[in-house]
Design a protein around this motif. Structure first.
Motif, PDB file in Angstrom:
ATOM      1  N   SER A   1       3.216   3.249  47.472  1.00  0.00           N
ATOM      2  CA  SER A   1       4.242   2.385  48.052  1.00  0.00           C
ATOM      3  C   SER A   1       5.012   3.139  49.137  1.00  0.00           C
ATOM      4  O   SER A   1       5.106   4.371  49.114  1.00  0.00           O
ATOM      5  N   THR A   2       5.569   2.402  50.080  1.00  0.00           N
ATOM      6  CA  THR A   2       6.318   3.017  51.180  1.00  0.00           C
ATOM      7  C   THR A   2       7.513   3.801  50.668  1.00  0.00           C
ATOM      8  O   THR A   2       7.792   4.917  51.126  1.00  0.00           O
ATOM      9  N   GLN A   3       8.235   3.251  49.707  1.00  0.00           N
ATOM     10  CA  GLN A   3       9.408   3.920  49.159  1.00  0.00           C
ATOM     11  C   GLN A   3       9.034   5.232  48.475  1.00  0.00           C
ATOM     12  O   GLN A   3       9.682   6.268  48.694  1.00  0.00           O
ATOM     13  N   HIS A   4       7.986   5.198  47.675  1.00  0.00           N
ATOM     14  CA  HIS A   4       7.543   6.416  46.982  1.00  0.00           C
ATOM     15  C   HIS A   4       7.018   7.436  47.979  1.00  0.00           C
ATOM     16  O   HIS A   4       7.269   8.644  47.845  1.00  0.00           O
ATOM     17  N   PHE A   5       6.302   6.963  48.994  1.00  0.00           N
ATOM     18  CA  PHE A   5       5.756   7.857  50.016  1.00  0.00           C
ATOM     19  C   PHE A   5       6.871   8.588  50.754  1.00  0.00           C
ATOM     20  O   PHE A   5       6.817   9.814  50.914  1.00  0.00           O
ATOM     21  N   ARG A   6       7.889   7.875  51.205  1.00  0.00           N
ATOM     22  CA  ARG A   6       8.983   8.489  51.941  1.00  0.00           C
ATOM     23  C   ARG A   6       9.716   9.520  51.081  1.00  0.00           C
ATOM     24  O   ARG A   6      10.057  10.613  51.552  1.00  0.00           O
ATOM     25  N   LYS A   7       9.947   9.177  49.832  1.00  0.00           N
ATOM     26  CA  LYS A   7      10.661  10.074  48.926  1.00  0.00           C
ATOM     27  C   LYS A   7       9.858  11.349  48.681  1.00  0.00           C
ATOM     28  O   LYS A   7      10.379  12.466  48.769  1.00  0.00           O
ATOM     29  N   LEU A   8       8.560  11.181  48.384  1.00  0.00           N
ATOM     30  CA  LEU A   8       7.709  12.329  48.093  1.00  0.00           C
ATOM     31  C   LEU A   8       7.531  13.207  49.325  1.00  0.00           C
ATOM     32  O   LEU A   8       7.596  14.444  49.244  1.00  0.00           O
ATOM     33  N   PHE A   9       7.313  12.599  50.476  1.00  0.00           N
ATOM     34  CA  PHE A   9       7.118  13.336  51.723  1.00  0.00           C
ATOM     35  C   PHE A   9       8.355  14.173  52.043  1.00  0.00           C
ATOM     36  O   PHE A   9       8.258  15.356  52.381  1.00  0.00           O
TER      37      PHE A   9
ATOM     38  N   GLU B   1      10.711  15.205  50.018  1.00  0.00           N
ATOM     39  CA  GLU B   1      10.910  16.268  49.030  1.00  0.00           C
ATOM     40  C   GLU B   1      10.011  17.465  49.310  1.00  0.00           C
ATOM     41  O   GLU B   1      10.414  18.622  49.156  1.00  0.00           O
ATOM     42  N   ILE B   2       8.783  17.204  49.743  1.00  0.00           N
ATOM     43  CA  ILE B   2       7.815  18.277  49.961  1.00  0.00           C
ATOM     44  C   ILE B   2       8.056  19.006  51.283  1.00  0.00           C
ATOM     45  O   ILE B   2       8.042  20.238  51.343  1.00  0.00           O
ATOM     46  N   TYR B   3       8.287  18.237  52.356  1.00  0.00           N
ATOM     47  CA  TYR B   3       8.380  18.839  53.685  1.00  0.00           C
ATOM     48  C   TYR B   3       9.804  19.019  54.188  1.00  0.00           C
ATOM     49  O   TYR B   3      10.021  19.576  55.270  1.00  0.00           O
ATOM     50  N   GLY B   4      10.791  18.554  53.424  1.00  0.00           N
ATOM     51  CA  GLY B   4      12.178  18.759  53.812  1.00  0.00           C
ATOM     52  C   GLY B   4      12.643  17.929  54.983  1.00  0.00           C
ATOM     53  O   GLY B   4      13.707  18.178  55.555  1.00  0.00           O
ATOM     54  N   THR B   5      11.856  16.947  55.380  1.00  0.00           N
ATOM     55  CA  THR B   5      12.219  16.053  56.470  1.00  0.00           C
ATOM     56  C   THR B   5      11.507  14.728  56.273  1.00  0.00           C
ATOM     57  O   THR B   5      10.522  14.655  55.524  1.00  0.00           O
ATOM     58  N   SER B   6      11.974  13.683  56.915  1.00  0.00           N
ATOM     59  CA  SER B   6      11.356  12.368  56.753  1.00  0.00           C
ATOM     60  C   SER B   6      10.005  12.320  57.467  1.00  0.00           C
ATOM     61  O   SER B   6       9.748  13.121  58.375  1.00  0.00           O
ATOM     62  N   PRO B   7       9.131  11.385  57.094  1.00  0.00           N
ATOM     63  CA  PRO B   7       7.819  11.282  57.759  1.00  0.00           C
ATOM     64  C   PRO B   7       7.936  11.078  59.263  1.00  0.00           C
ATOM     65  O   PRO B   7       7.220  11.721  60.040  1.00  0.00           O
TER      66      PRO B   7
ATOM     67  N   GLU C   1       5.064   2.561  56.919  1.00  0.00           N
ATOM     68  CA  GLU C   1       4.197   1.615  56.227  1.00  0.00           C
ATOM     69  C   GLU C   1       2.728   1.993  56.405  1.00  0.00           C
ATOM     70  O   GLU C   1       1.942   1.949  55.444  1.00  0.00           O
ATOM     71  N   LEU C   2       2.359   2.383  57.617  1.00  0.00           N
ATOM     72  CA  LEU C   2       0.973   2.769  57.893  1.00  0.00           C
ATOM     73  C   LEU C   2       0.591   4.014  57.101  1.00  0.00           C
ATOM     74  O   LEU C   2      -0.473   4.061  56.459  1.00  0.00           O
ATOM     75  N   LEU C   3       1.447   5.024  57.126  1.00  0.00           N
ATOM     76  CA  LEU C   3       1.148   6.276  56.436  1.00  0.00           C
ATOM     77  C   LEU C   3       1.075   6.086  54.932  1.00  0.00           C
ATOM     78  O   LEU C   3       0.227   6.683  54.256  1.00  0.00           O
ATOM     79  N   SER C   4       1.957   5.256  54.382  1.00  0.00           N
ATOM     80  CA  SER C   4       1.937   5.011  52.939  1.00  0.00           C
ATOM     81  C   SER C   4       0.670   4.275  52.531  1.00  0.00           C
ATOM     82  O   SER C   4       0.098   4.542  51.464  1.00  0.00           O
ATOM     83  N   GLN C   5       0.207   3.359  53.383  1.00  0.00           N
ATOM     84  CA  GLN C   5      -1.046   2.640  53.101  1.00  0.00           C
ATOM     85  C   GLN C   5      -2.227   3.606  53.106  1.00  0.00           C
ATOM     86  O   GLN C   5      -3.133   3.504  52.265  1.00  0.00           O
ATOM     87  N   ILE C   6      -2.223   4.543  54.032  1.00  0.00           N
ATOM     88  CA  ILE C   6      -3.291   5.537  54.108  1.00  0.00           C
ATOM     89  C   ILE C   6      -3.334   6.381  52.838  1.00  0.00           C
ATOM     90  O   ILE C   6      -4.406   6.749  52.354  1.00  0.00           O
ATOM     91  N   CYS C   7      -2.138   6.672  52.297  1.00  0.00           N
ATOM     92  CA  CYS C   7      -2.042   7.483  51.074  1.00  0.00           C
ATOM     93  C   CYS C   7      -2.238   6.659  49.804  1.00  0.00           C
ATOM     94  O   CYS C   7      -2.384   7.226  48.712  1.00  0.00           O
ATOM     95  N   GLY C   8      -2.215   5.344  49.939  1.00  0.00           N
ATOM     96  CA  GLY C   8      -2.429   4.483  48.786  1.00  0.00           C
ATOM     97  C   GLY C   8      -1.266   4.415  47.823  1.00  0.00           C
ATOM     98  O   GLY C   8      -1.454   4.201  46.621  1.00  0.00           O
TER      99      GLY C   8
END
Length: 272
Positions: A185-193, A195-201, A176-183
């Motif tokens: 949603s938490t769901q979109h942040f986790r999915k995008l992260f 996909e890019i880094y091959g592991t969860s935040p 939740e904190l990291l998604s807020q920093i990125c501006g």
């Protein structure tokens, strides 16, 4: 040149390809520098490669690709067999970064690695060796380039989270904190992260913390394991020790005792 440029490499020579058995090692080792690329699949056991603060695992699911003259150290956490391939390219590769290649179809990929080693063992013609090797590289790159390449705009969305983790890894960090920093949603942040880094935040945060701890364990400070765990944001020393051994292959105490012996005279083809 960038990671996504790897499929464009022009292979000029497959210098060596073979299967060997590696013994468990209690010491970090440094290979002799080589002007060859190194591609290997540790299909039995585990070997860890360390470059700066980053640690990379090589096993049946993760092949390792290392550019020429790339500085790194390694140790074999679990003994077993490995397929090693050394090759040269026409292009000069300036990036000195270790690449971990995911092996989704391990049986098919392992067969392709074996085919290259078998061609070299039987002294097949250069054309046959190149055919087998290019076929292997095609499989490796197809399985990894498409999963690791993302437009810069997508990476830019995640970069604030990466910067925050690198600066405040010792503090409490949540999705939740990291998604807020990125501006976003938490769901979109986790999915995008993921996909890019091959592991969860959160798994990325843990890996970063353990990498920092690894550096502290081999420094000259007098901190205890518990103190090091707390300094990287992990207050439960039992959880820290368990996670560290799973990630690094050895316990924190044993890792702190590992040294890098000089290997100046060793054959670069037989050090893994």
């Amino acid at each position: 040149m960038r990671f996504e440029d790897l499929p464009n490499l022009t292979i000029t020579d497959v210098v060596s390809a073979y299967v060997s058995h590696t013994q468990k090692s209690s010491q970090l080792r440094e290979p002799v520098k080589s002007d060859c690329w190194f591609l290997a699949l540790k299909f039995e056991g585990k070997t860890f490669y360390r470059q700066g603060e980053q640690v990379y695992l090589s096993d049946i699911n993760n092949a390792v690709l290392i550019p020429p003259n790339c500085p790194y150290r390694f140790y074999c956490a679990e003994e077993g067999r490995i397929v090693s391939i050394y090759f040269k390219t026409l292009e000069k590769w300036d990036e000195k970064e270790i690449y971990i290649m995911k092996m989704p179809d391990t049986e098919k990929m392992l067969r392709a690695f074996f085919d290259v080693a078998e061609c070299k063992r039987k002294n097949k013609s250069g054309v046959e060796i190149m055919y087998c090797f290019y076929r292997l590289l095609k499989m490796v790159f197809e399985n990894n380039i498409k999963t690791r390449y993302f437009p810069s705009s997508s990476r830019e969305k995640i970069q604030p989270a990466i910067s925050y983790i690198e600066q405040y890894y010792d503090a409490k960090i949540t999705n939740e904190l990291l998604s807020q920093i990125c501006g976003i949603s938490t769901q979109h942040f986790r999915k995008l992260f993921t996909e890019i880094y091959g592991t969860s935040p959160i798994a990325y945060v843990l890996q970063y913390r353990l990498s920092k701890a690894a550096r502290l364990l081999q420094s000259d400070n007098k901190m205890s394991v518990a103190q090091i765990a707390q300094s990287v944001g992990i207050n439960d020393v039992y959880y820290f020790s368990k996670a560290f051994k799973k990630y690094m292959g050895v316990s924190p105490k044993r890792y702190s005792q590992m040294k890098t012996p000089p290997n100046k005279g060793e054959n670069p083809f037989n050090v893994i």
